[in-house]
Design a protein around this motif. Structure first.
Motif: not given
Length: 134
Positions: A7-13, A17-19, A40-41, A107-108
Motif C-alpha cells: 500500500q506504499s509507494p515502494a518497499p523500504s530497506i 530485509a524482511v523479503l 545479508i545486508r 526477484l529478491v
C-alpha cells in the motif's frame, strides 16, 4: 492479504530485509546450512567507490554483490572475515518495475541466490548455466 508495503509507494530497506530473510528461510535446508554464516545486508545503492572499482557507471546496473572469501578458497589456517551479501534496493525495484513479469519476492530471491552462489565459489557464467538449466 497483501504485504503491508503493497500500500506504499515502494518497499523500504526494512521491508527488503524482511523479503530477503523470507527468501533465505525458503531455501532448501542444505543450502541454508552451507551459507548460514553469510550476513545479508540491504542498501539503496552500492557506494561510488565500489562502483568505480568495478567499472560500473550506473548504480542501477548493480542489484547485488557478494563480499568475502568463497568456500572454495578458505583455509583453516587463516582467519576469514565474515562473508556478506548486499542487495541493492533501488536497482532491484527498478528492474522489477521494468520487467513486470515477476514478483518482487521472486526477484529478491533470485538476486540473493545468485550472490550466495558466489559464496560457494561459482562464477557468473556457472550461475547463469545453472539458471538456464532450470
Amino acid at each position: 492479504m497483501p504485504p503491508i508495503w503493497a500500500q506504499s509507494p515502494a518497499p523500504s530497506i526494512a521491508d527488503f530485509a524482511v523479503l530477503a530473510q523470507a527468501a533465505f528461510d525458503g531455501l532448501p535446508p542444505e543450502f541454508r546450512a552451507l551459507s548460514g554464516e553469510v550476513e545479508i545486508r540491504v542498501l539503496d545503492f552500492a557506494d561510488e567507490k565500489l562502483l568505480d572499482e568495478m567499472g560500473i557507471e550506473d548504480a542501477f546496473d548493480l542489484t547485488g554483490l557478494y563480499d568475502g572469501v568463497d568456500l572454495a578458497r578458505r583455509s583453516v589456517f587463516e582467519a576469514t572475515p565474515p562473508s556478506r551479501v548486499f542487495l541493492y534496493r533501488r536497482p532491484i525495484l527498478d528492474e522489477w518495475a521494468e520487467r513486470g513479469d515477476v514478483s518482487l519476492e521472486f526477484l529478491v530471491t533470485h538476486v540473493l541466490v545468485h550472490e550466495i552462489g558466489h559464496h560457494f565459489g561459482l562464477s557468473d557464467d556457472q550461475i547463469e548455466a545453472i539458471e538456464a538449466s532450470e
